[in-house]
Design a protein around this motif. Structure first.
Motif, PDB file in Angstrom:
ATOM      1  N   ALA A 113      43.557  21.860  50.881  1.00  0.00           N
ATOM      2  CA  ALA A 113      42.964  20.809  49.958  1.00  0.00           C
ATOM      3  C   ALA A 113      43.113  20.826  48.322  1.00  0.00           C
ATOM      4  CB  ALA A 113      41.326  20.933  50.404  1.00  0.00           C
ATOM      5  N   THR A 114      43.658  22.020  48.021  1.00  0.00           N
ATOM      6  CA  THR A 114      43.946  22.168  46.635  1.00  0.00           C
ATOM      7  C   THR A 114      45.539  21.949  46.507  1.00  0.00           C
ATOM      8  OG1 THR A 114      42.375  23.812  46.177  1.00  0.00           O
ATOM      9  CG2 THR A 114      44.209  23.986  44.719  1.00  0.00           C
ATOM     10  N   TYR A 131      42.066  13.010  44.480  1.00  0.00           N
ATOM     11  CA  TYR A 131      40.810  13.297  43.818  1.00  0.00           C
ATOM     12  C   TYR A 131      40.606  12.628  42.808  1.00  0.00           C
ATOM     13  CZ  TYR A 131      40.935  17.561  46.838  1.00  0.00           C
ATOM     14  OH  TYR A 131      41.066  18.156  48.115  1.00  0.00           O
ATOM     15  N   VAL A 151      38.540  13.754  40.272  1.00  0.00           N
ATOM     16  CA  VAL A 151      38.585  14.733  39.197  1.00  0.00           C
ATOM     17  C   VAL A 151      39.832  15.889  39.562  1.00  0.00           C
ATOM     18  CG1 VAL A 151      37.432  16.297  37.983  1.00  0.00           C
ATOM     19  CG2 VAL A 151      36.236  14.207  38.676  1.00  0.00           C
ATOM     20  N   THR A 152      40.596  16.002  38.738  1.00  0.00           N
ATOM     21  CA  THR A 152      41.565  17.201  38.782  1.00  0.00           C
ATOM     22  C   THR A 152      41.444  18.029  37.664  1.00  0.00           C
ATOM     23  OG1 THR A 152      43.352  15.800  37.972  1.00  0.00           O
ATOM     24  CG2 THR A 152      43.125  15.815  40.385  1.00  0.00           C
ATOM     25  N   VAL A 153      41.980  19.201  38.008  1.00  0.00           N
ATOM     26  CA  VAL A 153      42.032  20.166  37.023  1.00  0.00           C
ATOM     27  C   VAL A 153      43.181  20.818  37.180  1.00  0.00           C
ATOM     28  CG1 VAL A 153      39.604  20.515  36.759  1.00  0.00           C
ATOM     29  CG2 VAL A 153      40.975  22.020  38.285  1.00  0.00           C
ATOM     30  N   GLU A 161      33.457  15.676  45.933  1.00  0.00           N
ATOM     31  CA  GLU A 161      34.520  14.752  46.748  1.00  0.00           C
ATOM     32  C   GLU A 161      34.625  15.796  47.993  1.00  0.00           C
ATOM     33  OE1 GLU A 161      37.807  12.872  44.325  1.00  0.00           O
ATOM     34  OE2 GLU A 161      37.076  14.406  42.952  1.00  0.00           O
ATOM     35  N   PRO A 162      35.365  15.105  49.127  1.00  0.00           N
ATOM     36  CA  PRO A 162      35.662  15.736  50.113  1.00  0.00           C
ATOM     37  C   PRO A 162      37.008  16.471  50.027  1.00  0.00           C
ATOM     38  CG  PRO A 162      35.825  13.542  50.523  1.00  0.00           C
ATOM     39  CD  PRO A 162      35.293  13.528  49.323  1.00  0.00           C
ATOM     40  N   TRP A 163      37.541  17.351  50.770  1.00  0.00           N
ATOM     41  CA  TRP A 163      38.745  17.780  51.091  1.00  0.00           C
ATOM     42  C   TRP A 163      39.760  16.653  50.985  1.00  0.00           C
ATOM     43  CZ3 TRP A 163      37.390  21.965  49.043  1.00  0.00           C
ATOM     44  CH2 TRP A 163      36.994  23.127  49.689  1.00  0.00           C
ATOM     45  N   ARG A 164      40.720  16.412  50.201  1.00  0.00           N
ATOM     46  CA  ARG A 164      41.666  15.330  50.245  1.00  0.00           C
ATOM     47  C   ARG A 164      43.081  15.873  50.750  1.00  0.00           C
ATOM     48  NH1 ARG A 164      38.456  10.957  50.350  1.00  0.00           N
ATOM     49  NH2 ARG A 164      37.398  10.593  48.398  1.00  0.00           N
ATOM     50  N   GLN A 171      44.422   8.949  49.680  1.00  0.00           N
ATOM     51  CA  GLN A 171      43.372   9.139  48.933  1.00  0.00           C
ATOM     52  C   GLN A 171      43.503  10.416  47.944  1.00  0.00           C
ATOM     53  OE1 GLN A 171      40.346   6.678  49.403  1.00  0.00           O
ATOM     54  NE2 GLN A 171      40.227   7.591  47.323  1.00  0.00           N
ATOM     55  N   ARG A 178      49.848  14.769  51.111  1.00  0.00           N
ATOM     56  CA  ARG A 178      48.592  14.795  50.280  1.00  0.00           C
ATOM     57  C   ARG A 178      47.782  13.836  50.853  1.00  0.00           C
ATOM     58  NH1 ARG A 178      45.738  16.979  48.930  1.00  0.00           N
ATOM     59  NH2 ARG A 178      44.712  17.383  47.260  1.00  0.00           N
ATOM     60  N   HIS A 196      34.818  19.460  46.922  1.00  0.00           N
ATOM     61  CA  HIS A 196      35.658  19.472  45.828  1.00  0.00           C
ATOM     62  C   HIS A 196      34.791  19.245  44.628  1.00  0.00           C
ATOM     63  CE1 HIS A 196      39.505  18.747  43.717  1.00  0.00           C
ATOM     64  NE2 HIS A 196      39.875  19.834  44.423  1.00  0.00           N
ATOM     65  N   ASN A 248      33.693  19.096  40.905  1.00  0.00           N
ATOM     66  CA  ASN A 248      34.383  18.928  39.480  1.00  0.00           C
ATOM     67  C   ASN A 248      35.929  19.381  39.307  1.00  0.00           C
ATOM     68  OD1 ASN A 248      31.986  17.912  38.283  1.00  0.00           O
ATOM     69  ND2 ASN A 248      31.226  19.775  37.400  1.00  0.00           N
ATOM     70  N   GLY A 249      36.552  18.888  40.565  1.00  0.00           N
ATOM     71  CA  GLY A 249      38.058  19.250  40.391  1.00  0.00           C
ATOM     72  C   GLY A 249      38.464  20.578  41.036  1.00  0.00           C
ATOM     73  N   HIS A 250      37.514  21.391  41.502  1.00  0.00           N
ATOM     74  CA  HIS A 250      37.839  22.602  42.108  1.00  0.00           C
ATOM     75  C   HIS A 250      37.227  22.789  43.481  1.00  0.00           C
ATOM     76  CE1 HIS A 250      38.992  24.750  38.461  1.00  0.00           C
ATOM     77  NE2 HIS A 250      37.881  24.164  37.878  1.00  0.00           N
ATOM     78  N   THR A 258      30.842  15.972  39.886  1.00  0.00           N
ATOM     79  CA  THR A 258      31.477  14.993  40.955  1.00  0.00           C
ATOM     80  C   THR A 258      31.761  15.830  42.202  1.00  0.00           C
ATOM     81  OG1 THR A 258      32.468  13.863  38.850  1.00  0.00           O
ATOM     82  CG2 THR A 258      33.601  13.449  41.042  1.00  0.00           C
ATOM     83  N   TRP A 264      30.798  11.458  46.945  1.00  0.00           N
ATOM     84  CA  TRP A 264      31.693  10.415  47.708  1.00  0.00           C
ATOM     85  C   TRP A 264      30.917  10.214  48.929  1.00  0.00           C
ATOM     86  CZ3 TRP A 264      35.952   7.535  47.021  1.00  0.00           C
ATOM     87  CH2 TRP A 264      36.349   6.986  48.129  1.00  0.00           C
ATOM     88  N   GLU A 267      42.506  28.909  43.767  1.00  0.00           N
ATOM     89  CA  GLU A 267      41.146  28.128  44.334  1.00  0.00           C
ATOM     90  C   GLU A 267      40.576  28.938  45.650  1.00  0.00           C
ATOM     91  OE1 GLU A 267      39.759  25.337  42.672  1.00  0.00           O
ATOM     92  OE2 GLU A 267      40.704  26.322  41.319  1.00  0.00           O
ATOM     93  N   GLU A 281      44.978  24.532  37.827  1.00  0.00           N
ATOM     94  CA  GLU A 281      44.230  25.875  38.373  1.00  0.00           C
ATOM     95  C   GLU A 281      44.750  26.922  37.604  1.00  0.00           C
ATOM     96  OE1 GLU A 281      46.206  23.815  40.043  1.00  0.00           O
ATOM     97  OE2 GLU A 281      44.545  22.797  41.365  1.00  0.00           O
TER      98      GLU A 281
END
Lengths: 247, 232
Positions: free
Chosen positions: A167-168, B91, B93-95, A100-103, B89, B86, A69, A71-73, A98, A8, A223, B97
């Motif tokens: 973030a999670t 993510y 990619v999400t998974v 990404e920053p914390w969302r 914006q 939240r 972040h 690959n989704g983690h 991938t 990103w 996480e 957990e």
């Protein structure tokens, strides 16, 4: 090892960001994730391109500065490690990663992968402290503290305040962070005295800053790079509700 | 103490927890009551008569409506705040957990399905029973057959003789099972009575409570459908 990185990129807080793809080659498997990012940035600087901005400091998993972040983690796919302690051997050769920053609304992006986490500092300033000087380390057993309490307090104190929990969390809740701070002090006699005031003040500040409400999914503890348990959230709930009912 | 039930995140969660606990207790009672229909239509109708348009049953119904309203209104309020927290914006990619249940992330969706099922259920039963009595009527005609408002067993037999009603109720009960499997232990966590030692036990108890409630209700639905086929 070779990797394709989908990162990103965002010029500043006001600009609209987008993903850009880069390739890194000849990365040793024992390279840390942040070192891999350094190698990428070195390449970008040599090409005359803007390097990727990312947070980092101690690089030994105790400062809480690194984020990302991956690959989704939060902090990548490895369990109970910060990004700085994540190694490239955990990824497959040729993999697309991938980043990404914390969302979270409370953590706005400043640039690329760097977010503003000062909201956590504000919560700490609201009550995550002991008001009086407690002096230096006292002689053993001067203040009796059970082993179980000391262990639990230390487990909570392991929180590095990196922001991975909020973030999670699908709700953008900071409960695990606040709970860890409240719990680590509430389990010790020095911190117990201000327990009620602390819980109320920190929760009030957390709510004021726009963090979401905990719905007990447990994603935060899964996480968390320090494996902080949601048992501390139960304690925070207890501390807060008892304090409010006494008001 | 003031208004922390409205202006603090943990206070609002406490309201969800207490209203949820009340609704779980009601479901346990309702399921136990329904089981009577498996053994004796007279016994079930006697309970229906007891819970007809009597002042205590009407008062209880109003409290129940308030419980559902508070639980759902707070859920919407909390969800709106959570979506705002939240941020815009999301993510790329999400998974899922590790250790996180699907139900825990979809409680509102499950809740909406449950409210939809509840509306259908009220049309099927409450509107043909307590409402009929409250309107001063003494019978109701459904599909050409006259039923007394206390003839719950007759209404059950009629409703669950239709395959589509059975399907609707099974979907509804499945949504309720998922909702309870997370909600039951979650309400204990919210009031602060949980810890690492008790999480596995509480989650197991949650699954048991959800299975007991939904299994009990589903048993009655399926039993009367099979009975309508002339198999028993």
């Amino acid at each position: 090892m070779n990797f394709k990185l989908k990162i990103w990129r965002q010029k500043d807080a006001k600009s609209k960001g987008e993903f850009k793809t880069y390739e890194v080659t000849n990365i040793a498997s024992d390279t840390s994730f942040l070192e891999m990012m350094d190698i990428l940035n070195n390449d970008l600087v040599h090409k005359g391109e803007e390097p990727v901005a990312f947070d980092h400091d101690c690089r030994e998993g105790i400062c809480g500065m690194c984020s990302m972040h991956i690959n989704g983690h939060a902090h990548g796919p490895e369990t109970a490690v910060t990004t700085c302690q994540l190694y490239m051997r955990k990824f497959k050769d040729g993999e697309t990663i991938t980043i990404e920053p914390w969302r979270s609304a409370a953590f706005p992006v400043i640039k690329d992968l760097v977010v503003d986490r000062s909201a956590y500092d504000k919560i700490l300033q609201a009550g995550g402290f002991i008001s009086v000087r407690t002096g230096s380390v006292v002689d053993a057993n001067c203040i009796p503290i059970s082993n179980a309490d000391a262990e639990e307090s230390m487990d909570a104190a392991a929180c590095v305040g990196c922001g991975a929990c909020a973030a999670t969390c699908k709700n953008g809740s900071a409960m695990l962070f606040v709970a860890a701070r409240v719990s680590s002090l509430a389990k010790l006699p020095q911190g117990r005295v201000e327990g009620a005031r602390r819980a109320k003040a920190m929760v009030a500040k957390m709510d004021e800053l726009g963090f979401g409400n905990c719905t007990n999914t447990g994603a935060c503890q899964a996480e968390c790079p320090k494996s902080i348990s949601i048992t501390h959230i139960a304690r925070l709930n207890r501390e807060f509700l008892a304090a409010k009912l006494k008001d | 103490m003031s208004n922390f039930l409205c202006n603090s995140s943990i206070g609002k969660k406490l309201v969800m927890s207490i209203s949820g606990c009340f609704l779980v207790l009601f479901l346990l009672f309702h399921m136990s009551m329904n089981i009577a229909a498996l053994f004796s239509a007279e016994a079930y109708n006697a309970i229906c008569g007891f819970l007809g348009a009597n002042w205590y049953a009407v008062a209880g119904t109003l409290v129940l409506v308030a419980g559902v309203f508070v639980h759902f209104a707070y859920a919407l309020w909390l969800t709106i705040q959570n979506r705002k927290a939240r941020g815009q914006q999301r993510y790329a990619v999400t998974v899922t957990e590790k250790g996180v249940s699907w139900a825990s992330k979809n409680m509102l969706v499950l809740g909406v399905i449950i409210i939809g099922g509840l509306a259908i259920h009220l049309i099927h039963f409450w509107s043909n029973m307590m409402l009929v009595e409250l309107m001063g009527e003494h019978s109701v005609v459904i599909a050409g057959v006259e039923y007394a408002p206390t003839d719950g067993a007759g209404l059950i037999a009629f409703t669950f003789s239709k395959w589509y009603n059975v399907l609707i109720y099974v979907v509804w009960l499945a949504a309720l099972w998922f909702h309870l499997s997370h909600g039951a232990w979650s309400m204990i966590q919210t009031v602060g009575w949980a810890n690492d030692k008790w999480y596995p036990r509480l989650k197991c108890l949650s699954t048991l409570v959800a299975t007991l409630i939904c299994g009990g209700f589903a048993l009655v639905v399926i039993f009367f459908y099979i009975k309508s086929l002339g198999c028993c």
